[in-house]
Design an enzyme around this catalytic site. Sequence first.
Site, short mmCIF file in Angstrom:
data_model
loop_
_atom_site.label_atom_id
_atom_site.label_comp_id
_atom_site.label_asym_id
_atom_site.label_seq_id
_atom_site.Cartn_x
_atom_site.Cartn_y
_atom_site.Cartn_z
N ASP A 58 -3.80 5.74 6.35
CA ASP A 58 -4.31 7.00 6.88
C ASP A 58 -5.28 6.65 8.01
OD1 ASP A 58 -4.69 9.84 6.72
OD2 ASP A 58 -6.46 9.54 5.47
N GLU A 85 0.85 -1.20 0.00
CA GLU A 85 0.00 0.00 0.00
C GLU A 85 0.88 1.24 0.00
OE1 GLU A 85 -2.40 1.59 -0.75
OE2 GLU A 85 -3.98 1.68 0.76
N PHE A 99 -1.00 16.26 3.64
CA PHE A 99 -1.41 15.58 2.42
C PHE A 99 -0.23 15.54 1.46
CE2 PHE A 99 -3.52 14.63 -1.52
CZ PHE A 99 -4.44 13.68 -1.11
P1 IMP Z 1 -7.40 4.98 4.70
O1 IMP Z 1 -8.47 3.98 4.43
O2 IMP Z 1 -7.93 6.24 5.29
O3 IMP Z 1 -6.22 4.43 5.46
O4 IMP Z 1 -6.97 5.45 3.28
C1 IMP Z 1 -5.79 5.22 2.68
C2 IMP Z 1 -5.91 5.72 1.27
O5 IMP Z 1 -6.24 7.12 1.23
C3 IMP Z 1 -4.59 5.58 0.57
O6 IMP Z 1 -4.53 4.38 -0.10
C4 IMP Z 1 -4.58 6.77 -0.36
O7 IMP Z 1 -5.20 6.40 -1.57
C5 IMP Z 1 -5.46 7.79 0.30
N1 IMP Z 1 -4.64 8.80 1.02
C6 IMP Z 1 -4.57 8.99 2.35
N2 IMP Z 1 -3.72 9.98 2.65
C7 IMP Z 1 -3.24 10.44 1.47
C8 IMP Z 1 -2.29 11.46 1.13
O8 IMP Z 1 -1.69 12.18 1.95
N3 IMP Z 1 -2.06 11.63 -0.21
C9 IMP Z 1 -2.65 10.88 -1.17
N4 IMP Z 1 -3.54 9.90 -0.88
C10 IMP Z 1 -3.83 9.69 0.42
MG MG Z 2 -4.66 4.06 -2.15
#
Ligand code: IMP
Ligand code: MG
Length: 174
Positions: free
Chosen positions: A101, A97, A150
Site C-alpha cells: 500500500d 506479502e 480497500f
Molecule cells: P503499507 O505499509 O502501507 O504498504 O501497508 C501494507 C499493509 O497494510 C498490508 O500488509 C495490509 O496489512 C494493510 N493493508 C493495506 N491495504 C489493505 C487493504 O486494502 N485491505 C486490507 N489490508 C490492507
Molecule cells: Mg499485512
Amino acid sequence: MALVPRVFLTSEQIQNRVREMGEQISSDLPDGPIYLIGILKGAFMFLADLSRAIQTASRIEFIGISSYGRGKTTSGQVKVTKDLDVSIEGHHVLIVEDIVDSGVTLTYLMNVLRQRRPKSLNIATLLDKPDRRLRPVEVAYVGFKIPDEFVVGYGLDFAEDYRNLSNICVLTEA
Ligand code: IMP
Ligand code: MG
C-alpha cells in the site's frame, strides 16, 4: 451501516495467477533453499498457495510486523513484533506479502533483513496499490495491480474479519 463484501478477484483468478508467479520464481531461483518469509497475518493464505506453486526447495518462516495506528491505513511507525527463529545469512530470501500500500512496511522490513546478509532478498506480493505509494519499494513479483480500494479476503482483513474468504472482495456499504 452494514459492510457487504463484493467479489473483486475470484478464487480461480487468484489460483491461476499464483501458479504463474510460482513458475516465474522457480525459474528465477532454481537453487534452493528459498526462505519464504510470510508477513503475519495477511500473507498466510497466499504463502500456503505460493509455496506449493514453487518447484525450488523452500523453507517456510513467518515474521510479525506492527504499524501503530488503527483503521485502514498504515501509520509511519513500524516494528517487528515476532522475529524470525532462524538465521537467513547466505540464503535466498523471498518476503511474501499480501498487499503493498504505502510501502512503509516493506521499506522497513527490507532494511531490517538486508542487514542480516541474505544471499538474495526479494519481495512477492499478491496485490499492489501503486497509487498509494509513499515510499518507493522494489517489488520483484506482483500478482495484481489494483486501484485504491480497500479489499478483504484470501488472508486480508478488516478489523480481523474476512480473512477466511476464498475470493478477494471490496467492502461496500449496503
Ligand atoms: P503499507 O505499509 O502501507 O504498504 O501497508 C501494507 C499493509 O497494510 C498490508 O500488509 C495490509 O496489512 C494493510 N493493508 C493495506 N491495504 C489493505 C487493504 O486494502 N485491505 C486490507 N489490508 C490492507
Ligand atoms: Mg499485512
